[in-house]
Design an enzyme around this catalytic site. Structure first.
Site, PDB file in Angstrom:
ATOM      1  N   CYS A  50      53.798  11.108  67.151  1.00  0.00           N
ATOM      2  CA  CYS A  50      54.004  12.415  67.767  1.00  0.00           C
ATOM      3  C   CYS A  50      53.712  12.342  69.269  1.00  0.00           C
ATOM      4  O   CYS A  50      52.719  11.745  69.691  1.00  0.00           O
ATOM      5  CB  CYS A  50      53.097  13.447  67.102  1.00  0.00           C
ATOM      6  SG  CYS A  50      53.168  15.086  67.862  1.00  0.00           S
ATOM      7  N   PHE A 269      52.590  34.344  92.675  1.00  0.00           N
ATOM      8  CA  PHE A 269      52.972  33.882  91.331  1.00  0.00           C
ATOM      9  C   PHE A 269      52.015  34.509  90.321  1.00  0.00           C
ATOM     10  O   PHE A 269      51.408  33.832  89.501  1.00  0.00           O
ATOM     11  CB  PHE A 269      52.938  32.357  91.235  1.00  0.00           C
ATOM     12  CG  PHE A 269      53.762  31.635  92.275  1.00  0.00           C
ATOM     13  CD1 PHE A 269      55.109  31.390  92.059  1.00  0.00           C
ATOM     14  CD2 PHE A 269      53.191  31.202  93.461  1.00  0.00           C
ATOM     15  CE1 PHE A 269      55.866  30.724  93.020  1.00  0.00           C
ATOM     16  CE2 PHE A 269      53.937  30.539  94.423  1.00  0.00           C
ATOM     17  CZ  PHE A 269      55.285  30.297  94.209  1.00  0.00           C
ATOM     18  N   ASN A 274      46.909  37.857  85.403  1.00  0.00           N
ATOM     19  CA  ASN A 274      45.780  37.072  84.894  1.00  0.00           C
ATOM     20  C   ASN A 274      44.637  36.977  85.902  1.00  0.00           C
ATOM     21  O   ASN A 274      43.459  37.027  85.529  1.00  0.00           O
ATOM     22  CB  ASN A 274      46.281  35.669  84.521  1.00  0.00           C
ATOM     23  CG  ASN A 274      45.261  34.841  83.767  1.00  0.00           C
ATOM     24  OD1 ASN A 274      44.706  35.280  82.765  1.00  0.00           O
ATOM     25  ND2 ASN A 274      45.001  33.629  84.240  1.00  0.00           N
ATOM     26  N   GLU A 290      55.498  38.238  92.325  1.00  0.00           N
ATOM     27  CA  GLU A 290      56.041  37.441  91.220  1.00  0.00           C
ATOM     28  C   GLU A 290      57.566  37.456  91.305  1.00  0.00           C
ATOM     29  O   GLU A 290      58.162  38.478  91.661  1.00  0.00           O
ATOM     30  CB  GLU A 290      55.571  38.030  89.883  1.00  0.00           C
ATOM     31  CG  GLU A 290      56.218  37.471  88.645  1.00  0.00           C
ATOM     32  CD  GLU A 290      56.026  35.981  88.493  1.00  0.00           C
ATOM     33  OE1 GLU A 290      57.039  35.293  88.275  1.00  0.00           O
ATOM     34  OE2 GLU A 290      54.878  35.508  88.600  1.00  0.00           O
ATOM     35  N   CYS A 364      49.323  23.274  88.371  1.00  0.00           N
ATOM     36  CA  CYS A 364      49.615  22.551  87.139  1.00  0.00           C
ATOM     37  C   CYS A 364      50.283  21.209  87.434  1.00  0.00           C
ATOM     38  O   CYS A 364      50.755  20.540  86.521  1.00  0.00           O
ATOM     39  CB  CYS A 364      50.492  23.388  86.210  1.00  0.00           C
ATOM     40  SG  CYS A 364      52.093  23.836  86.912  1.00  0.00           S
TER      41      CYS A 364
END
Length: 408
Positions: A50, A269, A274, A290, A364
């Site tokens: 996997c 963004f 959040n 956004e 990220c």
């Protein structure tokens, strides 16, 4: 440079080259000749096949150290910057953490019928899974029943994925079907939802076509208890995969940004709010920007539902024009993998007289963070005060990072 899949730092291994590129090569370890003390037996019986996890053979501490080292190397090599302080990694539970997942579905008669799971490593084939240790236990327990469910459907050959979204209040499965469902299909899906206590959504086209099927009313939310904030979301909306680590990430971001009552802060963004809503809870005057209009509407809804005053605006942040909304005392930037190069270039042009004194950058992708850090430090006059990793995805090579920049 040679990257060896399956080997740990300090180990000697026999390897096979699997891919060659101009500046580096990728290899797979065939045999480990001297095992590291950080090596351990993988928990998952599907490890190695996997592609969902690639580092279960390393202890959690070894994974954290490797990710932190990778961040510092990227900052130095790409951005030519070094943080004044390296923050301790943000980390949480290493199992049952994954509250979002996109499970591939494929019917393979030679393997007994329908397969549901992640892709095999370095392959487009679907791994034959019976369980998944990084999914919440109740979701892992659905993998085998989902195979049986899809096998019953008339669209079993035209159902490429099932998206999983776990909220604090409910779990939703979004079935992407390329052909119309029959009445029998709908009956099977409704019975599955009832039997397993989950919400079934249907997605006949793009993400915006997703809609609740059973129950007819389906609402998901997650909470940020430290800030008394609840965020409603659709199962196809972007939310962080790891709810527990997201709470720690938000707390760290607020600590670094240090929003003060009345302070004007831009959240770029911003998604569902959040970070915006916790900043507003601290009394800051927040404007969230956004690119996706539907997320702007949901952020506005979340602000109202939490009794908070925050402004949300749609803007193409890859061609930003922040000047009409400024000046801002501080910025929070949380871009996708492409980074925020146009935003960091625009800081000087948009706020010549009163540039933001503090920027918190949540990333990220280490490479684009490093690139943008170079611009902030070498062109825009900021110091990289602190940086560290966020272990949002244990047992994977994916790394989230958070960095603090302050005006010199």
């Amino acid at each position: 440079m040679l990257f060896v899949e399956g080997a740990l730092p300090g180990e000697r291994a026999r390897v096979a080259i699997v891919e060659r590129k101009r500046r580096h090569e990728f290899a797979r370890a065939l045999a480990i000749e001297n095992a590291s003390a950080e090596r351990r037996a993988p928990r998952c019986p599907h490890f190695g096949i996997c592609g969902g996890c690639v580092t279960q053979h390393a202890t959690l501490q070894a994974q954290l150290a490797a990710k932190q080292d990778s961040l510092l190397q990227n900052l130095a090599r790409i951005g030519k910057v070094t943080p004044e302080r390296v923050n301790a990694p943000i980390s949480g539970a290493e199992w049952a953490y994954r509250h979002r997942a996109r499970l591939s579905v494929r019917r393979v008669p030679k393997k007994g019928g329908v397969l549901v799971g992640f892709r095999e490593r370095r392959s487009t084939y679907v791994a034959e899974l019976g369980e998944c240790a990084v999914l919440p236990e109740h979701v892992s327990a659905l993998i085998v029943p989902l195979k049986a469910l899809v096998e019953k459907l008339s669209v079993r050959a035209r159902l490429p994925q099932i998206e999983v979204a776990v909220g604090d209040n409910a779990t939703a499965l979004v079935f992407r079907h390329l052909d119309p469902l029959t009445d029998d299909d709908r009956a099977h899906l409704a019975a599955f939802a009832e039997r397993h206590g989950i919400h079934v959504w249907l997605q006949p086209a793009g993400p915006q076509s997703a809609h609740p099927f059973h129950p007819a009313e389906s609402h998901l939310y997650y909470e940020l208890p430290e800030f008394a904030v609840r965020l409603d979301f659709r199962p196809t909306d972007f939310t962080q995969v790891n709810h527990a680590v997201n709470r720690l990430l938000v707390a760290r971001a607020i600590e670094l940004l240090d929003p003060q009552p009345g302070e004007r802060i831009a959240d770029l963004f911003c998604g569902l709010g959040n970070f915006s809503l916790p900043m507003a809870r601290r009394g800051a005057e927040v404007i969230g920007f956004e690119g996706a209009g539907e997320l702007v509407e949901r952020a506005r809804h979340n602000a109202a539902a939490n009794g908070l005053v925050a402004q949300f605006e749609a803007m193409d942040l890859f061609a930003p024009n922040l000047a009409p909304y400024g000046p801002f005392a501080k910025l929070l930037i949380d871009p996708p993998r492409q980074g925020a190069i146009e935003v960091v270039k625009a800081i000087g042009a948009s706020f010549d007289e009163r540039p933001p004194q503090r920027v918190v950058y949540v990333s990220c992708d280490q490479a684009t963070l490093a690139r943008d850090a170079g611009v902030l430090v070498h062109t825009q006059g900021y110091a990289l005060t602190a940086a560290g990793i966020v272990n949002m995805f244990p047992h994977t090579a994916h790394v989230e990072s958070i960095a603090l920049f302050e005006r010199k």
